[in-house]
Design a protein around this motif. Structure first.
Motif, PDB file in Angstrom:
ATOM      1  N   ARG A   1       0.759  -1.395  -0.055  1.00 36.89           N
ATOM      2  CA  ARG A   1      -0.071  -0.323  -0.014  1.00 36.89           C
ATOM      3  C   ARG A   1       1.054   1.187   0.108  1.00 36.89           C
ATOM      4  NH1 ARG A   1      -3.482  -0.007   5.213  1.00 36.89           N
ATOM      5  NH2 ARG A   1      -3.466   2.089   4.578  1.00 36.89           N
TER       6      ARG A   1
ATOM      7  N   LYS B   1       3.720  -2.084 -11.590  1.00 33.10           N
ATOM      8  CA  LYS B   1       2.713  -1.697 -10.218  1.00 33.10           C
ATOM      9  C   LYS B   1       2.866  -0.267 -10.410  1.00 33.10           C
ATOM     10  CE  LYS B   1       2.293  -2.310  -5.344  1.00 33.10           C
ATOM     11  NZ  LYS B   1       2.814  -0.976  -4.802  1.00 33.10           N
TER      12      LYS B   1
ATOM     13  N   LEU C   1      -0.151   2.142  -8.294  1.00 30.25           N
ATOM     14  CA  LEU C   1      -0.363   1.371  -6.969  1.00 30.25           C
ATOM     15  C   LEU C   1       0.683   1.420  -6.188  1.00 30.25           C
ATOM     16  CD1 LEU C   1      -2.427  -1.620  -8.231  1.00 30.25           C
ATOM     17  CD2 LEU C   1      -3.248   0.503  -7.269  1.00 30.25           C
TER      18      LEU C   1
END
Length: 95
Positions: free
Chosen positions: A63, A90, A95
C-alpha cells in the motif's frame, strides 16, 4: 484550486540509508519476486502469478505510504519483494 506542491525528493520521502539497509536485508530474507512475510499474497507480481522464479531487485510498499511512517516501516504487513519488471508495472498502474 490551490497550486499543487512539488513532489519531495526520495530522501525527503524517507528513502534514507536506513531504508536501503533494511530493504536489502528484507530482500535477503525474501529473495524472489512476489515474496512477502508469512506467505501473504503479493500485489501485482506477475512472476508469482505465473510461478516464475525471478530474483527480486526491489523492496516495495504494498500500500502506498504517502508519508505515513507506520506504513512506510511496516515490514511484516506492507513490504514485498519485486523484480524490476513487476515493480515498474505496479508503478505504472499507480499502486
Amino acid at each position: 484550486m490551490a497550486p499543487r506542491e512539488p513532489r519531495r525528493n526520495a530522501y525527503q520521502r524517507g528513502y534514507t540509508k536506513e531504508w536501503d539497509t533494511r530493504a536489502k536485508a528484507f530482500r535477503a530474507r525474501y529473495p524472489l519476486c512476489g515474496m512477502r512475510p508469512s506467505g501473504k499474497p503479493p500485489l501485482m507480481s506477475k512472476c508469482h502469478d505465473e510461478q516464475r522464479v525471478t530474483a527480486a531487485t526491489q523492496t516495495d510498499h504494498v500500500r502506498p505510504h504517502r508519508g505515513d511512517q507506520s506504513l512506510f516501516w511496516d515490514e511484516q504487513g506492507n513490504w514485498q519483494a519485486l523484480c524490476a519488471s513487476c515493480g515498474a508495472a505496479k508503478s505504472r498502474a499507480g499502486l
